[in-house]
Design a protein around this motif. Sequence first.
Motif, mmCIF file in Angstrom:
data_model
loop_
_atom_site.group_PDB
_atom_site.id
_atom_site.type_symbol
_atom_site.label_atom_id
_atom_site.label_comp_id
_atom_site.label_asym_id
_atom_site.label_seq_id
_atom_site.Cartn_x
_atom_site.Cartn_y
_atom_site.Cartn_z
ATOM 1 N N TRP A 216 -14.583 -5.435 -2.132
ATOM 2 C CA TRP A 216 -14.467 -4.221 -2.175
ATOM 3 C C TRP A 216 -13.963 -3.627 -0.788
ATOM 4 C CZ3 TRP A 216 -20.037 -2.931 -4.543
ATOM 5 C CH2 TRP A 216 -19.894 -3.640 -5.924
ATOM 6 N N ASP A 217 -13.498 -2.371 -0.824
ATOM 7 C CA ASP A 217 -13.205 -1.693 0.416
ATOM 8 C C ASP A 217 -14.547 -0.834 0.833
ATOM 9 O OD1 ASP A 217 -13.227 0.806 -1.018
ATOM 10 O OD2 ASP A 217 -10.826 0.701 -1.175
ATOM 11 N N PRO A 218 -14.668 -0.557 2.003
ATOM 12 C CA PRO A 218 -15.805 -0.013 2.785
ATOM 13 C C PRO A 218 -16.414 1.193 1.966
ATOM 14 C CG PRO A 218 -14.153 -0.542 4.431
ATOM 15 C CD PRO A 218 -13.498 -0.593 3.047
ATOM 16 N N ALA A 219 -15.394 2.201 1.432
ATOM 17 C CA ALA A 219 -16.103 3.339 0.747
ATOM 18 C C ALA A 219 -16.841 3.100 -0.360
ATOM 19 C CB ALA A 219 -14.922 4.200 0.484
ATOM 20 N N MET A 262 -16.787 2.251 -12.224
ATOM 21 C CA MET A 262 -15.889 1.906 -11.180
ATOM 22 C C MET A 262 -15.275 0.548 -11.404
ATOM 23 S SD MET A 262 -17.414 3.200 -7.815
ATOM 24 C CE MET A 262 -19.046 3.306 -7.630
ATOM 25 N N TYR A 263 -13.890 0.597 -11.377
ATOM 26 C CA TYR A 263 -13.200 -0.801 -11.120
ATOM 27 C C TYR A 263 -12.311 -0.498 -10.029
ATOM 28 C CZ TYR A 263 -12.660 -5.731 -12.447
ATOM 29 O OH TYR A 263 -13.011 -7.111 -12.557
ATOM 30 N N PRO A 264 -12.858 -0.651 -8.899
ATOM 31 C CA PRO A 264 -12.037 -0.164 -7.638
ATOM 32 C C PRO A 264 -10.969 -1.396 -7.223
ATOM 33 C CG PRO A 264 -14.043 -1.040 -7.033
ATOM 34 C CD PRO A 264 -14.320 -1.136 -8.441
ATOM 35 N N TRP A 265 -10.019 -0.977 -6.508
ATOM 36 C CA TRP A 265 -9.115 -1.924 -5.951
ATOM 37 C C TRP A 265 -9.912 -2.875 -5.185
ATOM 38 C CZ3 TRP A 265 -9.288 -3.318 -0.737
ATOM 39 C CH2 TRP A 265 -8.250 -4.046 -0.179
ATOM 40 N N PRO A 270 -4.588 -7.958 -3.043
ATOM 41 C CA PRO A 270 -4.464 -6.604 -2.307
ATOM 42 C C PRO A 270 -3.339 -5.443 -2.732
ATOM 43 C CG PRO A 270 -4.108 -8.485 -0.852
ATOM 44 C CD PRO A 270 -4.468 -8.992 -2.138
ATOM 45 N N HIS A 271 -2.084 -6.513 -3.302
ATOM 46 C CA HIS A 271 -0.737 -5.470 -3.614
ATOM 47 C C HIS A 271 -1.136 -5.026 -5.113
ATOM 48 C CE1 HIS A 271 -1.067 -9.636 -5.414
ATOM 49 N NE2 HIS A 271 -0.185 -9.057 -6.325
ATOM 50 N N LYS A 272 -2.074 -5.321 -5.967
ATOM 51 C CA LYS A 272 -2.350 -4.529 -6.947
ATOM 52 C C LYS A 272 -3.308 -3.463 -6.672
ATOM 53 C CE LYS A 272 -2.026 -8.304 -10.357
ATOM 54 N NZ LYS A 272 -2.808 -9.271 -11.337
ATOM 55 N N PRO A 273 -2.999 -2.129 -7.413
ATOM 56 C CA PRO A 273 -3.988 -1.103 -6.924
ATOM 57 C C PRO A 273 -5.325 -1.398 -7.443
ATOM 58 C CG PRO A 273 -1.776 -0.335 -8.084
ATOM 59 C CD PRO A 273 -1.743 -1.745 -7.988
ATOM 60 N N GLY A 274 -5.414 -2.095 -8.583
ATOM 61 C CA GLY A 274 -6.516 -2.282 -9.242
ATOM 62 C C GLY A 274 -6.397 -3.157 -10.424
ATOM 63 N N VAL A 315 -4.315 0.386 -11.728
ATOM 64 C CA VAL A 315 -4.949 1.759 -10.750
ATOM 65 C C VAL A 315 -6.325 1.262 -10.513
ATOM 66 C CG1 VAL A 315 -5.506 3.140 -12.950
ATOM 67 C CG2 VAL A 315 -5.116 4.032 -10.784
ATOM 68 N N SER A 316 -6.798 1.990 -9.523
ATOM 69 C CA SER A 316 -8.245 1.929 -9.292
ATOM 70 C C SER A 316 -8.612 2.767 -9.657
ATOM 71 C CB SER A 316 -8.401 1.966 -7.826
ATOM 72 O OG SER A 316 -9.570 2.147 -7.051
ATOM 73 N N VAL A 317 -10.037 2.615 -10.403
ATOM 74 C CA VAL A 317 -10.561 3.630 -11.292
ATOM 75 C C VAL A 317 -12.351 3.901 -10.950
ATOM 76 C CG1 VAL A 317 -11.510 3.874 -13.872
ATOM 77 C CG2 VAL A 317 -9.336 2.808 -13.483
#
Length: 344
Positions: A216-219, A262-265, A270-274, A315-317
């Motif tokens: 996951w990303d930091p957020a 949540m199903y985040p990026w 990495p090229h797919k938004p989610g 998409v990231s959700v």
Amino acid sequence: MSKRISLTRYLVEQQRVNGHIPAQLRLLLEVVSRACKRISFEVNKGALGGVLGAAGSENVQGEVQKKLDIIANEVLIEANEWGGHLAAMASEEMEGIYLVPNRYPQGEYLLLFDPLDGSSNIDVNVSIGTIFSVLEKPQDQRGVTVDDFLQAGAKQVAAGYCIFGPQSTLALTVGNGVAMFTLDREQGSFVLIEDGVKIPEDTKEFSINMSNMRHWDPAVRRYIDECLQGEDGPRGKNFNMRWIASMVADIHRILTRGGIFMYPWDKREPHKPGKLRLMYEANPMGWLIEQAGGAATNGRQRILEVQPTQLHERVSVIMGSKNEVERVQRYYAEYDAEQQAVSA
Ligand SMILES: O=P(O)(O)OC[C@H]1O[C@](O)(COP(=O)(O)O)[C@@H](O)[C@@H]1O
Ligand SMILES: [Mg+2]
Ligand SMILES: [Mg+2]
């Protein structure tokens, strides 16, 4: 005994009394609900009906298709193509759009669907569902093209899902709140069980595939880390976790008692938004959640405002209880500001 209101009657009231939907849309939603009923019966046959297992093919996204993915897709197309309410359909299971054949009357709407959501749960007898979204065909004389489908979720005129679990329950919005109907198998009709569904603004329950944490990303990491610290951490309360791996079931739980999904990026691709698809998963679910008082974002933008550029766009959700979703959005904004400060 209290009065039972069928889906048919609810839709007629939306049309006649509230003037919320035109007759064509009402009839289209009737057909979609009949298709959901058929799919529910197919799902219920299980091994006895030979509907479990893989179909031996892949869809456009390179995913192995299950027999029920294909059966549900066919049921939706067959039920809808001759009704006269639609111009074209698009599905997770079809690469291009499906134009209503010329031999049938042409309608003014576009229907998108994930015919069977939660395919990995089919064979293990866990809740799955059908997700759908309705758009208006842009007004012009040309034949329908993929571009006509590429409308932001805010343009939807109807959206919903039918979950096939211990009960088959259909959730629907036409922009006038969310109503839920459970299939009465003896009567063969969907009966209203709740109107004006409301999601609590706060929650102590999160829903995410924890096995992806390191990607996951930091957020998102920060948000989940704080939930996991429970009473001892900055949130000062203990959180519970649920992950059914059928978006339709996770979102149904959130509409029923709140929570955040949540199903985040993540950085595996990495090229797919989610992972989840914008047009027939995130948009209809995002609108239902908003209509029930919740929020839906990709972290940086409201999902319903994302302008699609492809039919099968991902998409990231992040969606569900409003205050939690807004918190995750804040963490994204703070992270982005830090990154900007570092690179300045
Ligand atoms: O395998 P994971 O990472 O748990 O993913 C589960 C997610 O994938 C999905 O099953 C995708 O839907 P499909 O079954 O329609 O492809 C979502 O319903 C669910 O949230
Ligand atoms: Mg799906
Ligand atoms: Mg699917």
